[in-house]
Design a protein around this motif. Structure first.
Motif, short mmCIF file in Angstrom:
data_model
loop_
_atom_site.label_atom_id
_atom_site.label_comp_id
_atom_site.label_asym_id
_atom_site.label_seq_id
_atom_site.Cartn_x
_atom_site.Cartn_y
_atom_site.Cartn_z
N UNK A 142 81.32 68.01 39.77
CA UNK A 142 80.68 66.88 40.45
C UNK A 142 79.58 67.33 41.41
N UNK A 143 79.69 68.57 41.91
CA UNK A 143 78.63 69.08 42.79
C UNK A 143 77.39 69.44 41.98
N UNK A 144 77.61 70.06 40.81
CA UNK A 144 76.48 70.65 40.10
C UNK A 144 76.04 69.92 38.83
N UNK A 145 76.90 69.09 38.23
CA UNK A 145 76.53 68.51 36.93
C UNK A 145 76.47 66.99 36.91
N UNK A 146 77.50 66.32 37.42
CA UNK A 146 77.52 64.87 37.36
C UNK A 146 78.35 64.31 38.50
N UNK A 147 77.95 63.17 39.03
CA UNK A 147 78.71 62.51 40.09
C UNK A 147 79.80 61.60 39.51
N UNK A 148 79.69 61.31 38.22
CA UNK A 148 80.62 60.39 37.57
C UNK A 148 82.00 61.04 37.42
N UNK A 149 83.04 60.42 37.99
CA UNK A 149 84.38 61.00 37.97
C UNK A 149 84.94 61.10 36.55
N UNK A 150 84.71 60.07 35.75
CA UNK A 150 85.24 60.09 34.38
C UNK A 150 84.59 61.20 33.55
N UNK A 151 83.29 61.35 33.69
CA UNK A 151 82.59 62.39 32.95
C UNK A 151 83.03 63.77 33.44
N UNK A 152 83.20 63.91 34.75
CA UNK A 152 83.64 65.20 35.31
C UNK A 152 85.03 65.55 34.80
N UNK A 153 85.91 64.56 34.72
CA UNK A 153 87.26 64.82 34.22
C UNK A 153 87.22 65.19 32.75
N UNK A 184 96.73 80.75 35.38
CA UNK A 184 95.84 80.60 36.54
C UNK A 184 94.52 81.32 36.29
N UNK A 185 94.61 82.49 35.65
CA UNK A 185 93.38 83.22 35.36
C UNK A 185 92.52 82.44 34.38
N UNK A 186 93.14 81.82 33.38
CA UNK A 186 92.40 81.00 32.43
C UNK A 186 91.78 79.79 33.12
N UNK A 187 92.53 79.18 34.04
CA UNK A 187 92.00 78.03 34.78
C UNK A 187 90.82 78.45 35.65
N UNK A 188 90.90 79.66 36.23
CA UNK A 188 89.79 80.17 37.03
C UNK A 188 88.55 80.37 36.16
N UNK A 189 88.75 80.87 34.94
CA UNK A 189 87.62 81.06 34.02
C UNK A 189 87.03 79.71 33.64
N UNK A 190 87.89 78.72 33.39
CA UNK A 190 87.38 77.39 33.01
C UNK A 190 86.57 76.79 34.15
N UNK A 191 86.98 76.99 35.40
CA UNK A 191 86.22 76.47 36.53
C UNK A 191 84.89 77.18 36.66
N UNK A 192 84.90 78.51 36.46
CA UNK A 192 83.66 79.29 36.57
C UNK A 192 82.66 78.89 35.49
N UNK A 193 83.15 78.55 34.30
CA UNK A 193 82.26 78.25 33.19
C UNK A 193 81.95 76.76 33.03
N UNK A 194 82.53 75.94 33.89
CA UNK A 194 82.37 74.49 33.73
C UNK A 194 80.94 74.02 33.93
N UNK A 195 80.11 74.84 34.59
CA UNK A 195 78.71 74.46 34.83
C UNK A 195 77.74 75.29 34.01
#
Length: 352
Positions: A142-153, A184-195
């Motif tokens: 939501x900070x870097x790609x879209x403000x829309x909550x549904x799209x971010x989810x 947790x490591x996979x989740x960290x990778x997903x957060x890092x790559x989400x943008x």
């Protein structure tokens, strides 16, 4: 600094062009007993779509170097030098010195997480225990790609699926303590790559994982690198991971890059005594089981008030008395892309 460029000019930036160039990076920390030279004149480049491994013992300055790129070192760190980031935007070519940007400035915040993302050494401490995994991944989106909550989810759920986490809807609403270390490591990778970052900094991404999960995480990073075309700075002390993942390697010791080359150059033609010692200490298939592995005697000295000399002098079996202990060795070019800091070598030659 940005300049207008045609689509053709932007497309002409090949994978051989540097995405990030670190020049004479120095990090000083004032201690009660003197000044610590935690990082002392580091230079390296990271090419587009390639993986650079930064390897060395604990305490050699690897993590401080990687964190300096995105400006998240503690305020006690006095950092100088240049970190040139060459970004190819849609309509402009940008060259930014990241060190010239304030760590809280709007410009570095637009790069941190969006263009340059980081996987931290221990995701249990990197994730907040107060918020769900899904909430924290969504925050970056939501900070870097879209403000829309549904799209971010939707993007967050898609990324959780890409990193191999099943039942994403359920996992999305769980907290970090409900995940295993590998998840947790996979989740960290997903957060890092989400943008869709251009550069991923992975600081010991497989620490504390068992070998099976470690192999899965490394394979996942390789697959996602191919999919997204990003560059990776892989920070580790594990030479096995370096051999598996990297195109180029920078060997770091006591705050300096002591040798740098392609991964084949480091493993098949090592020059620096420290690099040779690291390689001799690795277990090898088919080796005599009764034979003990070699080890590098001594420990890494504390870089406080050190005189001008080779930092590896006290531990080196090939040291030259009266030379190595009186001045710091300059970087010597062995071949086109192979450099070493050692008085045993001259430019373009094998040795003295």
């Amino acid at each position: 600094m940005a300049s207008q460029a045609s689509a053709t000019e932007i497309a002409a930036r090949t994978e051989e062009d540097p995405l990030l160039s670190v020049q004479n990076l120095k990090i000083r920390i004032q201690m009660d007993n003197g000044e610590m030279k935690a990082v002392d004149g580091v230079d390296f480049e990271i090419k587009r779509g390639k993986t650079l491994g930064l390897v060395g013992e604990s305490g050699c300055g690897k993590s401080l170097t990687s964190r300096a790129i995105i400006g998240i070192n503690p305020k006690e760190c006095e950092t100088t030098g240049r970190i040139m980031y060459h970004s190819a935007e849609e309509k402009a070519l940008q060259q930014l010195d990241l060190l010239s940007l304030g760590p809280r400035s709007k410009q570095i915040r637009s790069i941190r997480g969006r263009k340059i993302a980081m996987i931290f050494q221990e995701p249990m401490t990197a994730f907040s225990p107060m918020y769900t995994i899904g909430n924290q991944i969504m925050e970056a989106i939501r900070i870097h790609r879209t403000k829309d909550k549904r799209e971010a989810k939707r993007i967050a759920l898609e990324m959780l699926g890409k990193v191999g986490i099943s039942d994403q809807e359920k996992r999305f609403d769980q907290y970090p303590h409900e995940f295993s270390g590998g998840m947790r490591q996979r989740a960290m990778i997903s957060m890092a790559l989400s943008c869709n970052p251009e550069l991923l900094i992975a600081d010991e991404p497989t620490t504390a994982l068992d070998v099976t999960i470690q192999a899965q995480v490394l394979e996942l990073m390789k697959q996602l690198q191919q999919e997204f075309g990003m560059a990776i700075l892989l920070v580790t002390h594990d030479l096995g991971i370096i051999a598996e993942m990297c195109d180029e390697v920078a060997v770091m010791y006591l705050g300096r890059i002591v040798e740098q080359s392609t991964v084949d150059g480091i493993f098949y033609n090592p020059k620096h005594p420290y690099t040779k010692g690291l390689l001799r200490s690795m277990p090898k298939l088919g080796a005599d089981k009764q034979k003990r592995l070699d080890s590098i005697e001594g420990t890494v000295p504390m870089p406080i008030n050190m005189p001008p000399m080779c930092g590896f002098y006290d531990r080196c079996k090939e040291r030259i008395e009266g030379v190595c202990n009186t001045q710091a060795p300059p970087a010597t070019r062995i071949s086109g892309n192979h450099t070493v800091r050692c008085f045993l070598y001259k430019d373009g030659g094998e040795g003295n």
